[in-house]
Motif scaffolding. Structure first.
Motif, mmCIF file in Angstrom:
data_model
loop_
_atom_site.group_PDB
_atom_site.id
_atom_site.type_symbol
_atom_site.label_atom_id
_atom_site.label_comp_id
_atom_site.label_asym_id
_atom_site.label_seq_id
_atom_site.Cartn_x
_atom_site.Cartn_y
_atom_site.Cartn_z
ATOM 1 N N LEU A 7 1.297 -0.865 0.146
ATOM 2 C CA LEU A 7 0.012 -0.369 0.256
ATOM 3 C C LEU A 7 1.091 1.125 -0.058
ATOM 4 C CD1 LEU A 7 -2.659 -0.988 2.261
ATOM 5 C CD2 LEU A 7 -2.603 -1.135 -0.260
ATOM 6 N N ARG A 8 -0.231 2.350 -1.120
ATOM 7 C CA ARG A 8 0.717 3.311 -0.915
ATOM 8 C C ARG A 8 0.010 4.753 -0.538
ATOM 9 N NH1 ARG A 8 2.175 7.470 -5.818
ATOM 10 N NH2 ARG A 8 3.632 8.250 -5.245
ATOM 11 N N ARG A 9 0.723 5.311 0.839
ATOM 12 C CA ARG A 9 -0.950 6.422 1.062
ATOM 13 C C ARG A 9 -0.253 7.270 0.142
ATOM 14 N NH1 ARG A 9 -3.154 7.289 7.279
ATOM 15 N NH2 ARG A 9 -3.473 9.868 6.741
ATOM 16 N N VAL A 10 -1.642 7.817 0.690
ATOM 17 C CA VAL A 10 -1.333 9.420 -0.684
ATOM 18 C C VAL A 10 -2.902 9.908 -0.157
ATOM 19 C CG1 VAL A 10 -1.025 9.161 -2.726
ATOM 20 C CG2 VAL A 10 -3.812 7.863 -2.188
ATOM 21 N N ARG A 19 -3.364 3.550 -2.413
ATOM 22 C CA ARG A 19 -2.751 2.430 -3.435
ATOM 23 C C ARG A 19 -2.130 1.778 -3.513
ATOM 24 N NH1 ARG A 19 -2.268 8.117 -6.768
ATOM 25 N NH2 ARG A 19 -4.479 8.651 -6.634
ATOM 26 N N VAL A 20 -2.698 0.306 -4.621
ATOM 27 C CA VAL A 20 -1.856 -1.171 -4.433
ATOM 28 C C VAL A 20 -1.007 -0.897 -5.060
ATOM 29 C CG1 VAL A 20 -2.000 -3.234 -4.245
ATOM 30 C CG2 VAL A 20 -4.089 -1.623 -2.898
ATOM 31 N N VAL A 21 -0.024 -0.864 -5.219
ATOM 32 C CA VAL A 21 1.449 -0.722 -5.941
ATOM 33 C C VAL A 21 2.560 -1.840 -5.664
ATOM 34 C CG1 VAL A 21 1.162 1.627 -6.259
ATOM 35 C CG2 VAL A 21 2.408 0.202 -4.253
ATOM 36 N N ILE A 37 -1.758 -1.152 -9.134
ATOM 37 C CA ILE A 37 -2.406 -1.914 -10.083
ATOM 38 C C ILE A 37 -4.263 -2.076 -9.197
ATOM 39 C CG2 ILE A 37 -1.449 -3.693 -10.816
ATOM 40 C CD1 ILE A 37 -1.492 -5.488 -7.740
ATOM 41 N N GLY A 38 -4.257 -1.110 -7.889
ATOM 42 C CA GLY A 38 -5.567 -0.950 -7.500
ATOM 43 C C GLY A 38 -6.067 0.217 -6.144
ATOM 44 N N THR A 39 -6.775 0.447 -5.419
ATOM 45 C CA THR A 39 -6.848 1.332 -4.134
ATOM 46 C C THR A 39 -7.240 0.994 -3.098
ATOM 47 O OG1 THR A 39 -8.837 2.063 -5.964
ATOM 48 C CG2 THR A 39 -7.128 3.226 -6.215
ATOM 49 N N TYR A 40 -7.214 1.190 -2.052
ATOM 50 C CA TYR A 40 -7.350 0.799 -1.270
ATOM 51 C C TYR A 40 -8.246 1.793 -0.070
ATOM 52 C CZ TYR A 40 -8.576 -0.966 3.868
ATOM 53 O OH TYR A 40 -8.960 -1.218 4.921
ATOM 54 N N HIS A 41 -9.758 2.404 -0.426
ATOM 55 C CA HIS A 41 -10.023 2.650 0.965
ATOM 56 C C HIS A 41 -10.794 2.581 1.797
ATOM 57 C CE1 HIS A 41 -12.956 6.937 1.026
ATOM 58 N NE2 HIS A 41 -11.813 7.858 1.645
ATOM 59 N N PRO A 42 -9.996 2.850 3.325
ATOM 60 C CA PRO A 42 -10.910 1.980 4.539
ATOM 61 C C PRO A 42 -12.133 2.863 5.311
ATOM 62 C CG PRO A 42 -8.531 3.279 4.957
ATOM 63 C CD PRO A 42 -8.755 3.219 3.131
ATOM 64 N N LEU A 43 -12.258 4.586 5.089
ATOM 65 C CA LEU A 43 -12.601 4.805 5.629
ATOM 66 C C LEU A 43 -14.665 4.918 4.519
ATOM 67 C CD1 LEU A 43 -11.685 8.190 6.847
ATOM 68 C CD2 LEU A 43 -12.184 5.761 7.624
#
Length: 82
Positions: A7-10, A19-21, A37-43
């Motif tokens: 994961l790369r925090r933006v 962002r999943v990198v 390759i993707g995204t992750y928005h935990p909230l």
């Protein structure tokens, strides 16, 4: 060269968005990467919108030897990618 899927925090302060990198393990967390390759928005309350990843690219990178971090591995399993 050890390649990791991580994961790369933006996101802003107190509003994480990742962002999943695919990146070389020697690079910093938010630094240089090979491919996104993707995204992750935990909230995000909507489960389907929370984690999006290109499953084909993730499987290809894992087959090529990339190691997902513990968090990414758990997210991939939860969403039936691996």
């Amino acid at each position: 060269m050890a390649v990791k899927i991580r994961l790369r925090r933006v996101g802003a302060k107190k509003a994480p968005f990742y962002r999943v990198v695919v990146a070389d393990s020697r690079y910093p967390r938010d630094g240089r990467f090979i491919e996104e390759i993707g995204t992750y928005h935990p909230l995000d309350r909507n489960e389907e919108e929370q984690f999006k990843v290109d499953a084909e690219k993730a499987k290809k990178w894992i087959a090529d030897g990339a190691q997902p971090t513990d968090t990414v591995k758990a997210l991939l399993k939860k969403n039936n990618v691996i």
